[in-house]
Design an enzyme around this catalytic site. Structure first.
Site, PDB file in Angstrom:
ATOM      1  N   HIS A 196     -12.367  -5.204   7.377  1.00 57.93           N
ATOM      2  CA  HIS A 196     -13.003  -4.972   6.078  1.00 57.93           C
ATOM      3  C   HIS A 196     -14.289  -4.174   6.256  1.00 57.93           C
ATOM      4  O   HIS A 196     -15.210  -4.291   5.462  1.00 57.93           O
ATOM      5  CB  HIS A 196     -13.301  -6.302   5.372  1.00 57.93           C
ATOM      6  CG  HIS A 196     -12.076  -7.083   5.017  1.00 57.93           C
ATOM      7  ND1 HIS A 196     -11.344  -7.772   5.953  1.00 57.93           N
ATOM      8  CD2 HIS A 196     -11.446  -7.272   3.836  1.00 57.93           C
ATOM      9  CE1 HIS A 196     -10.326  -8.368   5.365  1.00 57.93           C
ATOM     10  NE2 HIS A 196     -10.355  -8.072   4.075  1.00 57.93           N
ATOM     11  N   GLU A 239       0.821  -1.223   0.000  1.00 55.72           N
ATOM     12  CA  GLU A 239       0.000   0.000   0.000  1.00 55.72           C
ATOM     13  C   GLU A 239       0.849   1.265   0.000  1.00 55.72           C
ATOM     14  O   GLU A 239       0.503   2.257  -0.647  1.00 55.72           O
ATOM     15  CB  GLU A 239      -0.963   0.007   1.190  1.00 55.72           C
ATOM     16  CG  GLU A 239      -2.193  -0.874   1.006  1.00 55.72           C
ATOM     17  CD  GLU A 239      -1.879  -2.360   1.104  1.00 55.72           C
ATOM     18  OE1 GLU A 239      -0.802  -2.709   1.625  1.00 55.72           O
ATOM     19  OE2 GLU A 239      -2.713  -3.175   0.645  1.00 55.72           O
TER      20      GLU A 239
END
Ligand SMILES: Cc1ncc(C[n+]2csc(CCOP(=O)(O)OP(=O)(O)O)c2C)c(N)n1
Lengths: 353, 328
Positions: B129, B60
């Site tokens: 999530h 990321e």
């Protein structure tokens, strides 16, 4: 300096002996750049001592001038560099004026950051200098992005040379960036300035491999650990890595083994004597890259001793003039602290309600 | 006009911007061959090629950092976080590198980056999530934060975000991806929804409900029930949480005199706290009751359904809060 020439390449052919192609003028330029680096740091340290420079820390590259000169000379105007905190003179060698760099040191209005940030956290893309931050390692993914943009623009001859200390190679982003660059064969040359200490932390507490160039094999790319106090060695390996990058063969790591003669920054000079053995410092002082190169040039009859003043007087004047320029330059106006946060010139042509 | 889902609206916007402007490119994990975990970039690799559709390693910080470097060079990268939760792994690149870039370049370098990805709860995604944590970035100068609630807005705001010259964090609530449909204007109309402009989704007289993302739909549902009880709510969809459109909020308050702020993130230190403070500073005289908030409990978003329901805000809680506020 146990590891200093261990990994040097044996694969260099005669054409790749880049030093053989250096002209007399090139040699003098390397010599001049080393002296400019030295005087840049010494002058600022002196200004700090005399309180003519009051704010900020000075991260000198004293002892590491062979890297400043040897990595910058092979660069072309259309190449990019991604410098770190110890590399202020390289900004100049890549095309930024000494005046603007000095204005950055003094936080003046006409500094590249307009007084917003200090020391090396600046850049100038028109000169091919990518803006750095204080977050060690963060510059490497950014350098990958610049390389990707060059690829999108079809500029296959442009390379990015990124600098890092050996300490910062422990950062996760170092791995993320090098891995990506290797996967996509980005035209990236990574210069590791291994000066044996990350602030006070010696290399054996920073990594367990023999040297950081050894990591290159983990990315499937070449890595060389070389004598970073030998400017010709640095020049040669940077040239070799650049040639690979320009040929589309991807990134490589050039680890320059050197030594930080002073403290981490000027605030640390006294304490730096405590966390390092005095004999070690003295041993490395004998490896000073500037007299070493001067001797080489004289011994090989490239120059007569009289042709190599130490320091070259014009260099000292150049540095002093730039510093005086910055001292006399206007301060930024307070309200500009709120400028440059957003760019509201969005290219949106039509709005909905 | 073509009917599309919220997700298709986003896809269409990126697609059209990539066709319109060759400096736009996308990067992220599994966005090429797979077309993204939610298929937002489905078909992009074939159309635009691997130089403009980059399947990255699981990195990321690399994704955001590469976007930064390319943006500095005049490109307009659209970076996908497979789930917005994972932006924490690239946090430094967002807040210290991207957000500051223009500032530390003395205004010479702009950062036209979009960092987008699925966010939000209500789908059993559990801890990693389901988060939003948009308030992390709400706090940082130099960033913009967008969260659409409707398909047209997802389309129009995405276009505006790509054309904006600043780093934009674009939160796509995954609960809305396929649930919400709308009429998407054709490319010939060049339809854009400007950043920083809230929309009034339902006019009302008694209470101003300020929401964004999935909470807009919860608030509209609550307003419908409340209308049956004679409580008339004006529902404001912020669309952009940074910059915050306080003009629309205060304008509505001048009519209703009561404010209820609804957001999905943990209550403490969230976007609602800032809106409440700004109302207190600039609209104190307009108030006929306390500024109230309905938000998630100060917990993570848990997995088991009863736990998730307990933590995240509900339509019932909005109705309950509105009733309390109405009694003032
Ligand atoms: C992410 C991050 N952590 C800590 C620091 C503080 N810091 C600045 S320089 C430095 C040491 C760097 O060592 P190295 O990378 O070897 O470079 P050198 O200073 O030796 O040239 C540290 C710890 C920082 N700037 N960034």
């Amino acid at each position: 300096m146990a590891t200093r020439t261990k990994n040097r390449t044996n694969s260099q052919t005669a054409e790749q002996r880049y030093r053989d192609h250096l002209t007399k003028a090139d040699h003098y330029e390397l010599y001049r750049r080393m002296w400019l680096s030295r005087l840049f740091d010494e002058t600022l340290l002196d200004f700090k001592k005399k309180a003519r420079l009051k704010r900020g820390n000075l991260y000198a590259s004293i002892g590491q001038e062979a890297i400043n000169a040897g990595t910058s000379l092979p660069l072309k105007p259309h190449d990019y560099i991604s410098p770190i905190h110890r590399d202020m003179p390289i900004f100049h060698f890549k095309g930024m004026s000494l005046e603007s760099i000095m204005c950055q040191v003094w936080g003046k209005a006409e500094a590249p950051t307009r007084g917003k940030d200090s020391w090396s956290h600046m850049g100038d893309l028109s000169a091919g200098v990518i803006h750095s931050t204080s977050m060690l390692g963060s510059t490497i993914p950014v350098a990958c992005g610049v390389a990707w943009a060059l690829r999108l623009d079809g500029k296959t001859d442009s390379c990015v040379v990124a600098y890092t200390g050996e300490g910062a190679t422990a950062q996760g982003v170092f791995h993320e960036g090098m891995n990506f660059a290797a996967v996509h064969k980005l035209p990236l040359v990574l210069i590791v300035e291994n000066n044996q200490y990350a602030y006070s932390t010696p290399t054996h507490l920073g990594y367990a491999t023999e040297n950081t160039a050894a990591r290159a094999s983990g990315y499937g790319i070449p890595g060389w650990s070389i004598d970073g106090n030998d400017v010709l060695e640095v020049y040669e390996h940077t040239s070799l890595a650049l040639a690979r990058a320009r040929a589309g063969d991807g990134p490589s790591i050039v680890e320059c083994m050197t030594y930080r003669v002073r403290g981490h920054a000027d605030h640390d000079d006294t304490r730096a004597m405590g966390y390092r053995p005095v004999e070690e410092i003295e041993r490395w002082q004998k490896e000073d890259p500037i007299p070493r190169y001067r001797e080489y040039l004289i011994k090989n009859k490239i120059f007569k001793a009289s042709e190599l003043p130490s320091p070259p007087p014009d260099v000292q004047k150049q540095v002093l003039d730039a510093a005086e320029y910055a001292i006399n330059a206007p301060e930024p106006e307070a309200h500009t602290a709120m400028e440059d946060i957003y760019d509201e010139s969005a290219g949106v042509t039509k709005w909905s309600k | 006009m073509v009917e599309m889902t919220f997700l298709q609206g986003i896809r269409q916007a990126i697609w059209e911007e990539m066709q319109r402007d060759s400096s736009v490119f996308v990067l992220g994990e599994d966005i090429g061959r797979l077309g993204g975990a939610f298929l937002v970039t489905d078909g992009f690799l074939n159309e635009f090629g691997s130089d403009r559709v980059i399947d990255t390693p699981i990195s990321e910080a690399l994704i955001v950092g590469t976007a930064v470097g390319a943006a500095a060079m005049g490109k307009r990268p659209v970076a996908e976080m497979q789930f917005m939760d994972f932006i924490s792994c690239g946090f430094d690149q967002v807040v210290n590198v991207a957000a500051t870039f223009r500032y530390r370049s003395g205004g010479t370098v702009s950062m036209p980056i979009v960092i987008r990805g699925p966010s939000g709860g209500y789908v059993g995604g559990s801890l990693y999530h389901s988060q939003q944590f948009e308030s992390w970035f709400f706090h940082v100068p130099g960033l913009k934060v967008v969260q659409p609630a409707f398909a047209e807005d997802a389309y129009g705001l995405m276009k505006a975000s790509i054309r904006d010259n600043n780093p934009v964090l674009f939160y796509e609530h995954k609960w809305l991806y396929r649930r919400i449909k709308g009429q998407i204007p054709g490319p010939d109309q060049d339809f854009i929804v400007r950043l920083g402009e809230a929309a009034i989704r339902r006019p009302g007289d008694h209470i101003t409900i300020v929401a964004y993302g999935a909470m807009v739909h919860f608030s509209l549902e609550a307003a419908e029930v409340l209308a049956g009880e004679g409580i008339s709510c004006e529902v404001i969809d912020l669309r952009t949480v940074k910059p915050l459109d306080m003009e629309t909020v205060l304008g509505s308050l001048a009519k209703t005199n009561k404010a209820l702020i609804v957001y999905e993130s943990p209550k403490t230190g969230g976007v609602g706290a800032e809106i409440a403070a700004q109302i207190a500073e600039a609209g104190f005289d307009l108030l006929d009751g306390p500024v109230m908030r309905v938000a998630a409990r100060d917990s993570f978003v848990p997995f088991a359904e009863p736990l998730e329901k307990y933590v995240l805000p509900s339509v019932e809680e909005i109705i309950e809060a509105a009733r309390t506020l109405h009694r003032y």
